[in-house]
Design an enzyme around this catalytic site. Structure first.
Site, PDB file in Angstrom:
ATOM      1  N   CYS A   1      46.087  44.061  28.005  1.00 18.14           N
ATOM      2  CA  CYS A   1      45.585  45.110  28.905  1.00 18.14           C
ATOM      3  C   CYS A   1      46.714  45.960  29.489  1.00 18.14           C
ATOM      4  CB  CYS A   1      44.748  44.495  30.010  1.00 18.14           C
ATOM      5  SG  CYS A   1      43.416  43.481  29.355  1.00 18.14           S
TER       6      CYS A   1
ATOM      7  N   SER B   1      35.445  43.792  35.093  1.00 17.48           N
ATOM      8  CA  SER B   1      35.678  45.181  34.717  1.00 17.48           C
ATOM      9  C   SER B   1      34.771  45.527  33.539  1.00 17.48           C
ATOM     10  CB  SER B   1      37.151  45.398  34.362  1.00 17.48           C
ATOM     11  OG  SER B   1      37.557  44.451  33.392  1.00 17.48           O
TER      12      SER B   1
ATOM     13  N   HIS C   1      37.651  50.255  31.916  1.00 17.58           N
ATOM     14  CA  HIS C   1      38.831  49.526  31.436  1.00 17.58           C
ATOM     15  C   HIS C   1      38.974  49.691  29.921  1.00 17.58           C
ATOM     16  CE1 HIS C   1      41.982  46.717  31.071  1.00 17.58           C
ATOM     17  NE2 HIS C   1      41.343  45.586  31.226  1.00 17.58           N
TER      18      HIS C   1
END
Lengths: 72, 387
Positions: B85, B209, B335
């Site tokens: 991420c 998310s 996200h």
């Protein structure tokens, strides 16, 4: 690990990746045993079972070289 | 290292962008950033592309040349960075280092992810590859469950902040209502969070998310070059640091505070010559609500164990002492994994420029972004200044 350990932290899963959907619901936990920590899966979970940080677990075989545990 | 500035930013709307794929997202966000910088494409000397898992979800690797061709950037060198991420922030940092070192004067940095065309289980499998495959993913651990382990341990070591976690989700949804690029445009309540599908206890789907399609780009230039070009809206990067911690959750010394954040924050604050209290706003990595609260403690905004209380008291709201995730965060803006770090930078630069419209905060001179990969195995922190 020795035969016994304690739950350092845990989570009951209701969603899983492709290979584990059939096992739901199951528990993922980090076990502390002999001062070491490792991640495991607890397959003997049912909704009446009380699981909390500090609960005692014991070895219940292994999967791909990683120990599986069950709540005592 | 010489001073480097962000001279242009661009991003797509985040969300379930049906019928739009990687190249389309790259084209929109990349061209927006280049136009925003008011430079010619020929001035861009290298391209850094953050992407997590198009190899799996879209069977598309070799993201660098794909993006360079799509944007018409010719034969410039390009590379894809992957750090789960934090992939986008890694691209940003590599571009920053190259410009700072004098290798290039102007570079383009982008991030992209296309996710919503895949089934949720396929997304979950792809995300789980950011954990240790043998010791975590292959045991049945998912990302929500790993952060659920963190939450339950936090409850044990400090206090049960279930309600405060729900309030983090509520606050991020409120902020997203004012962000036209946000995926979620819906007010939620603490009760909604409690009643959500129990993905991995204590987390419900509202603590997680979003699964998001999107792209975000920034143009970086040496500050003196930006000044010579007469670019007046540029924002300086005054601190940038990266640190790691064990990939496995069980291998970390503590799981209620992230060593990678502590180390990167310490280095970034020192570089910038500031203290946590000098930061006017921050976009922090709220992959899950528990993570946002831990991050605000690790970044030094609140004492350990007090992050939940501070949030409940309104200290992280848009009018609070340190506004957190004014964009809506990963929770409500979205996200898009490889683009997330750059989208955080997009928000901070927008706020510092004073161009955030209805969600503009009063004082936005110094902003910080914190982007995590995995269970904080990678952390990148950047600090920006408009002065």
């Amino acid at each position: 690990m020795s035969q016994k350990g304690k739950i350092y932290t845990f989570s009951i899963l209701s969603a899983a990746s492709e290979d584990f959907v059939a096992k739901l619901p199951y528990v993922i936990a980090i076990i502390e045993s002999d001062g070491k920590r490792f991640l495991t899966r607890i397959d003997n979970y049912n909704e009446n079972m009380k699981i909390e940080v500090g609960s005692e677990v014991e070895l219940a075989g292994e999967e791909n070289g990683v120990p599986l545990c069950k709540v005592v | 290292m010489r001073s480097v500035s962000v001279i242009g930013i661009g991003e797509t709307k985040m969300g379930r962008l049906s019928g739009r794929f990687l190249k389309d997202l790259i084209t929109e966000a990349g061209n927006k950033a280049i136009e925003d910088a008011n430079i010619q494409k020929e001035m861009i000397q290298a391209l850094y592309m953050g992407n997590f898992n198009a190899s799996y979800w879209s069977t598309q690797s070799h993201m660098g040349p794909l993006a360079a061709e799509t944007l018409g950037l010719g034969t410039i060198p390009t590379i894809r960075t992957e750090g789960a991420c934090a992939s986008g922030s890694l691209a940003f940092r590599e571009g920053l280092i190259a410009v700072g070192a004098g290798v290039y004067d102007i570079v383009l940095v982008g991030g992209v992810e296309k996710m919503t065309h895949r089934a949720t289980e396929t997304i979950t499998t792809g995300l789980a590859s950011a954990a240790d495959c043998e010791l975590e993913a292959n045991m049945g651990a998912t990302f929500p469950s790993l952060f659920a382990l963190i939450a339950n341990r936090y409850f044990h070591e400090y206090s049960n902040i279930r309600k405060e976690m729900a309030m983090a989700a509520v606050q991020n949804h409120e902020n997203a209502l004012l962000n036209p690029n946000a995926q979620m445009q819906k007010k939620i309540t603490v009760e909604d969070v409690y009643k959500g599908f129990p993905v991995a206890s204590p987390l419900t789907v509202f603590d997680c998310s979003l699964i998001t399609d999107g792209a975000a780009f920034v143009v970086l230039a040496a500050t003196d070059v930006a000044q010579k070009l007469g670019l007046t809206r540029s924002v300086k990067v005054i601190g940038s640091a990266q640190a790691s911690s064990a990939l496995t959750l069980a291998g970390k010394k503590t799981i209620t505070s992230f060593e990678s954040t502590l180390r990167a924050a310490d280095a970034a604050y020192k570089q910038a010559g500031i203290k946590p209290k000098d930061v006017d706003l921050a976009e922090v990595h709220d992959c899950f609500t528990i993570t946002q609260i831990i991050n605000t403690e690790d970044l030094g905004f609140f004492p350990k164990g007090q992050g939940g209380k501070a949030l409940a008291e309104g200290k992280t709201a848009r009018d609070g002492e340190i506004p957190i995730n004014t964009s809506g965060g990963l929770k409500a803006k979205g996200h898009p994994i490889g683009a997330t770090g750059l989208s955080q930078i997009y928000e901070v630069v927008t706020q510092i420029r004073g161009e955030a419209g209805d969600r503009q905060i009063k004082k936005a001179d110094i902003g910080l972004t914190q982007n995590l990969g995995g269970t904080a195995a990678t952390c990148v922190i950047n600090i920006f200044s408009g002065r």
